[in-house]
Write a protein that holds these residues in place. Sequence first.
Motif, PDB file in Angstrom:
ATOM      1  N   GLY A  25      -3.061  -6.475  -8.041  1.00  0.00           N
ATOM      2  CA  GLY A  25      -4.153  -6.291  -8.990  1.00  0.00           C
ATOM      3  C   GLY A  25      -4.619  -4.843  -9.013  1.00  0.00           C
ATOM      4  O   GLY A  25      -4.334  -4.077  -8.091  1.00  0.00           O
ATOM      5  N   TYR A  26      -5.336  -4.464 -10.058  1.00  0.00           N
ATOM      6  CA  TYR A  26      -5.859  -3.098 -10.170  1.00  0.00           C
ATOM      7  C   TYR A  26      -6.692  -2.749  -8.939  1.00  0.00           C
ATOM      8  O   TYR A  26      -7.576  -3.498  -8.546  1.00  0.00           O
ATOM      9  CB  TYR A  26      -6.727  -2.962 -11.419  1.00  0.00           C
ATOM     10  N   GLY A  27      -6.378  -1.600  -8.346  1.00  0.00           N
ATOM     11  CA  GLY A  27      -7.180  -1.113  -7.229  1.00  0.00           C
ATOM     12  C   GLY A  27      -6.957  -1.833  -5.916  1.00  0.00           C
ATOM     13  O   GLY A  27      -7.709  -1.644  -4.970  1.00  0.00           O
ATOM     14  N   GLU A  28      -5.916  -2.641  -5.843  1.00  0.00           N
ATOM     15  CA  GLU A  28      -5.645  -3.361  -4.598  1.00  0.00           C
ATOM     16  C   GLU A  28      -4.696  -2.574  -3.705  1.00  0.00           C
ATOM     17  O   GLU A  28      -3.899  -1.772  -4.188  1.00  0.00           O
ATOM     18  CB  GLU A  28      -4.959  -4.703  -4.904  1.00  0.00           C
ATOM     19  N   ILE A  29      -4.779  -2.832  -2.405  1.00  0.00           N
ATOM     20  CA  ILE A  29      -3.703  -2.427  -1.502  1.00  0.00           C
ATOM     21  C   ILE A  29      -3.032  -3.715  -1.042  1.00  0.00           C
ATOM     22  O   ILE A  29      -3.660  -4.563  -0.421  1.00  0.00           O
ATOM     23  CB  ILE A  29      -4.219  -1.650  -0.271  1.00  0.00           C
ATOM     24  N   VAL A  30      -1.770  -3.864  -1.417  1.00  0.00           N
ATOM     25  CA  VAL A  30      -1.032  -5.075  -1.060  1.00  0.00           C
ATOM     26  C   VAL A  30       0.124  -4.664  -0.163  1.00  0.00           C
ATOM     27  O   VAL A  30       0.790  -3.662  -0.419  1.00  0.00           O
ATOM     28  CB  VAL A  30      -0.507  -5.782  -2.333  1.00  0.00           C
ATOM     29  N   GLU A 174      -3.869   8.614  10.900  1.00  0.00           N
ATOM     30  CA  GLU A 174      -4.329   9.632   9.962  1.00  0.00           C
ATOM     31  C   GLU A 174      -3.767   9.363   8.560  1.00  0.00           C
ATOM     32  O   GLU A 174      -4.502   9.374   7.570  1.00  0.00           O
ATOM     33  CB  GLU A 174      -3.836  10.996  10.466  1.00  0.00           C
ATOM     34  N   ILE A 175      -2.455   9.117   8.526  1.00  0.00           N
ATOM     35  CA  ILE A 175      -1.800   8.848   7.236  1.00  0.00           C
ATOM     36  C   ILE A 175      -2.416   7.617   6.568  1.00  0.00           C
ATOM     37  O   ILE A 175      -2.704   7.612   5.374  1.00  0.00           O
ATOM     38  CB  ILE A 175      -0.280   8.609   7.448  1.00  0.00           C
ATOM     39  N   PHE A 176      -2.649   6.582   7.351  1.00  0.00           N
ATOM     40  CA  PHE A 176      -3.194   5.356   6.758  1.00  0.00           C
ATOM     41  C   PHE A 176      -4.636   5.537   6.302  1.00  0.00           C
ATOM     42  O   PHE A 176      -5.060   4.921   5.325  1.00  0.00           O
ATOM     43  CB  PHE A 176      -3.032   4.178   7.728  1.00  0.00           C
ATOM     44  N   GLU A 177      -5.342   6.384   6.995  1.00  0.00           N
ATOM     45  CA  GLU A 177      -6.700   6.716   6.573  1.00  0.00           C
ATOM     46  C   GLU A 177      -6.646   7.334   5.168  1.00  0.00           C
ATOM     47  O   GLU A 177      -7.429   6.992   4.284  1.00  0.00           O
ATOM     48  CB  GLU A 177      -7.281   7.713   7.604  1.00  0.00           C
ATOM     49  N   ILE A 178      -5.651   8.222   4.998  1.00  0.00           N
ATOM     50  CA  ILE A 178      -5.509   8.892   3.702  1.00  0.00           C
ATOM     51  C   ILE A 178      -5.085   7.903   2.611  1.00  0.00           C
ATOM     52  O   ILE A 178      -5.595   7.939   1.489  1.00  0.00           O
ATOM     53  CB  ILE A 178      -4.489  10.055   3.817  1.00  0.00           C
ATOM     54  N   ILE A 179      -4.176   7.004   2.958  1.00  0.00           N
ATOM     55  CA  ILE A 179      -3.728   6.011   1.977  1.00  0.00           C
ATOM     56  C   ILE A 179      -4.915   5.191   1.482  1.00  0.00           C
ATOM     57  O   ILE A 179      -5.086   4.936   0.298  1.00  0.00           O
ATOM     58  CB  ILE A 179      -2.653   5.083   2.585  1.00  0.00           C
ATOM     59  N   LYS A 180      -5.769   4.826   2.424  1.00  0.00           N
ATOM     60  CA  LYS A 180      -6.930   4.027   2.051  1.00  0.00           C
ATOM     61  C   LYS A 180      -7.856   4.841   1.131  1.00  0.00           C
ATOM     62  O   LYS A 180      -8.402   4.327   0.164  1.00  0.00           O
ATOM     63  CB  LYS A 180      -7.682   3.604   3.321  1.00  0.00           C
ATOM     64  N   ARG A 181      -7.977   6.146   1.457  1.00  0.00           N
ATOM     65  CA  ARG A 181      -8.834   6.997   0.629  1.00  0.00           C
ATOM     66  C   ARG A 181      -8.271   7.172  -0.779  1.00  0.00           C
ATOM     67  O   ARG A 181      -9.014   7.296  -1.746  1.00  0.00           O
ATOM     68  CB  ARG A 181      -9.034   8.353   1.312  1.00  0.00           C
ATOM     69  N   ILE A 190      -1.938   0.362  -4.642  1.00  0.00           N
ATOM     70  CA  ILE A 190      -0.875   0.636  -3.673  1.00  0.00           C
ATOM     71  C   ILE A 190      -0.134  -0.623  -3.248  1.00  0.00           C
ATOM     72  O   ILE A 190      -0.742  -1.639  -2.894  1.00  0.00           O
ATOM     73  CB  ILE A 190      -1.469   1.352  -2.434  1.00  0.00           C
ATOM     74  N   LEU A 191       1.184  -0.538  -3.305  1.00  0.00           N
ATOM     75  CA  LEU A 191       2.044  -1.579  -2.741  1.00  0.00           C
ATOM     76  C   LEU A 191       2.767  -0.952  -1.556  1.00  0.00           C
ATOM     77  O   LEU A 191       3.480   0.039  -1.708  1.00  0.00           O
ATOM     78  CB  LEU A 191       3.037  -2.086  -3.784  1.00  0.00           C
ATOM     79  N   LEU A 192       2.552  -1.539  -0.394  1.00  0.00           N
ATOM     80  CA  LEU A 192       2.935  -0.889   0.853  1.00  0.00           C
ATOM     81  C   LEU A 192       3.914  -1.753   1.635  1.00  0.00           C
ATOM     82  O   LEU A 192       3.644  -2.908   1.926  1.00  0.00           O
ATOM     83  CB  LEU A 192       1.641  -0.697   1.671  1.00  0.00           C
ATOM     84  N   VAL A 193       5.072  -1.160   1.969  1.00  0.00           N
ATOM     85  CA  VAL A 193       6.004  -1.832   2.867  1.00  0.00           C
ATOM     86  C   VAL A 193       5.830  -1.195   4.231  1.00  0.00           C
ATOM     87  O   VAL A 193       5.802   0.025   4.344  1.00  0.00           O
ATOM     88  CB  VAL A 193       7.460  -1.656   2.387  1.00  0.00           C
ATOM     89  N   GLU A 194       5.672  -2.002   5.255  1.00  0.00           N
ATOM     90  CA  GLU A 194       5.387  -1.399   6.547  1.00  0.00           C
ATOM     91  C   GLU A 194       5.840  -2.297   7.688  1.00  0.00           C
ATOM     92  O   GLU A 194       5.588  -3.497   7.683  1.00  0.00           O
ATOM     93  CB  GLU A 194       3.875  -1.123   6.637  1.00  0.00           C
ATOM     94  N   GLN A 195       6.521  -1.693   8.643  1.00  0.00           N
ATOM     95  CA  GLN A 195       6.933  -2.432   9.841  1.00  0.00           C
ATOM     96  C   GLN A 195       5.780  -2.549  10.829  1.00  0.00           C
ATOM     97  O   GLN A 195       5.697  -3.492  11.593  1.00  0.00           O
ATOM     98  CB  GLN A 195       8.078  -1.696  10.548  1.00  0.00           C
ATOM     99  N   ASN A 196       4.929  -1.528  10.789  1.00  0.00           N
ATOM    100  CA  ASN A 196       3.791  -1.523  11.700  1.00  0.00           C
ATOM    101  C   ASN A 196       2.697  -2.418  11.111  1.00  0.00           C
ATOM    102  O   ASN A 196       1.826  -1.979  10.369  1.00  0.00           O
ATOM    103  CB  ASN A 196       3.289  -0.089  11.870  1.00  0.00           C
ATOM    104  N   VAL A 197       2.800  -3.701  11.451  1.00  0.00           N
ATOM    105  CA  VAL A 197       1.960  -4.708  10.820  1.00  0.00           C
ATOM    106  C   VAL A 197       0.475  -4.478  11.108  1.00  0.00           C
ATOM    107  O   VAL A 197      -0.381  -4.677  10.257  1.00  0.00           O
ATOM    108  CB  VAL A 197       2.395  -6.117  11.283  1.00  0.00           C
TER     109      VAL A 197
END
Lengths: 244, 425
Positions: A25-30, A174-181, A190-197
């Motif tokens: 959805g708009y503005g979501e981080i999935v 730090e990187i994830f802080e920026i992604i959230k910002r 944002i659609l995020l693939v990540e091993q670090n659950v």
Amino acid sequence: MLRVQSLSSYYGNIQALRGISIHVGYGEIVTLLGANGAGKTTLLNSICGLITSRKGNIFFKDQDIINLSAEKIVRLGISQVSEGRQLFGELSVLDNLMLGSYLHRRNGKKQMQKKLENVFNIFPILKERQKQPAGTLSGGEQQMLAIGRALMAEPELLLLDEPSMGLAPKIVNEIFEIIKRLRDEQGTTILLVEQNVRVALKIADRGYVLETGRAVLEGTTEELLENKEVKRAYLGKGYKEIWE
Amino acid sequence: MSTKLEKYETMDREEIRQIQLERLQVTVNRAYRNVAFYRNLMDKHGIVPEDITSLDDLSRIPFTTREDLLKNQPYGMFAIPLREVVRLHSSSGTTREPIVVGYSRNDIEHWTELMTRVLYTAGVDRDDIVQIAFDYGLFTGALGFHYGAERIGATVIPCSRLNANKQIVVMRNYRSTVLVCTPTFALHIANVLKNEGISPAELSLKIGLFGSEPWSEVIRKEIEEGLHINALDNYGLSEIMGPGVSVECYEKNGLHIFEDHFIPEVIDPKTDESLPDGEKGELVLTTITKEAFPMIRYRTGDYTSLDHSTCPCGRTLVRMSRVSERTDDMIVVQGINVYPSQIEQILTEIEGAEPHYRLRVDRNGALDELEVWVEVSSHIFFDEVKKMSAIEEQIQKRIEETFGLSIKVRLVEPGSIKKWKENSV
């Protein structure tokens, strides 16, 4: 914003996606979670047109984008930061960034400068290092550059593939802080693939767990964290005591 | 109402269908992987999970019936290990063939959320005092409402196992604003009020949420007038979740089904064909968020019809008409499910009674009354009063033990029921 329905994709004769459906959805981080080979990266590559899909639908803002060329998909507002960053090591930081807006090169210098300012705003370190060859940057800085380059295309939907890969835990945070910002301040979806659950679930609103090309779980971050299977498979027993 | 809840009630149909498709695929993938029954069922029909590429494909999977659940008791239908199940309930806990259902922590969370939506839809909020006069126990009704009402911050009075007079005392003294129970019991309370000469104006009741048995518009009117409340219907069944499957809004023109958790279909129970909007048939439900006890195309046995048009209340969720009858011979007496076959079983075990019987449910009075007419064996003479009353008592006792229902028994001459049946055809 993005709707994927029953998508099937193959590598040669090997079926990598078996009828997967997700939406963002708009503005979501999935976030997409799952073991190696579950189909996470394939799904991202199918969305941005790098892999041909055999069956299913992909709608971006109600427009059918399945099997459009990658170039067209970027123009529509989807950018991907692929796994391993794919930077041009010999080129300077600045040139790498400029390449990110290649498709928008006719927009004029002023526009370009504005975008650049925006990226430097988010990643001040890139401004400092703009003349340096990208290959001389640290891992974390390279990841920032890769994200910065994607942002130069001013995407509405940013696809991130393993942004934490090979980075020290401190840099990951730090990187994830920026992604959230990016989402909170710039409104980027944002659609995020990540091993670090653990870190992925810290910033995501919702997630899907993939297994051999199928979705086997979906839900809000809270629901996924509460699910015993997720705990067992991805977080490890007693993860709370160790990590929180 | 929180925005999160509102979001799911007023989504456009496209959005609802996307979410349903995603959740359905997850449910089918998991059921196929974790529940032997579903894996065998799909294998037998040559279906693999990825065949379900649209909501229409759901109809390729065969139905799940009550008999399937009985065969797989107690834990055969569970999709997660028992140690991850945090609660068990069962359908009609007092009858002979209860169906055990389980809930994971997420299931309880979803159920609670659904119940908050039921309560919000009925206009209940944190300022309300909710008197729950359902039976707490194996039955899902009481705890479902309890969790939901607490979540919205209302004041909950758990009030099971009190008779109508005592319920009225609680209601009056603690100023309950919402009553949750079966419609039969609500009507009974209304009648007791009248008999005792208590005016409903002395109470603070505003809203009644009644369910777990079919009730008519006539009964609704009587309850509303007798208690001075707005009486709303809600629907659910333990095999699917408990209450929280659907609820009436103030328009009172059908019950909104929470489609972000359940996919409804209505079928012709004879041909199994899917029926269009407006046509009455058997309700078939698929759960799409249940972790512990997923149900794919469960035949509820309840008669209803669907209506996809947008309700004046603004909710885009499909509506089902109020359930008025069942497709099987199950009858509901005081909220308890009774299958005639169970009565028959009891009768065959009692000496002197023949398994020729007739059930009569009297719904005219306050509480439903079940009367069983039973033929006596021909060797028992009708003038043996002692023997007769012993048989009567025995039947009463056995039925009470089984269902928790006190009933009337009437012994009749051998052959008379057969005659009555013939005449009535």
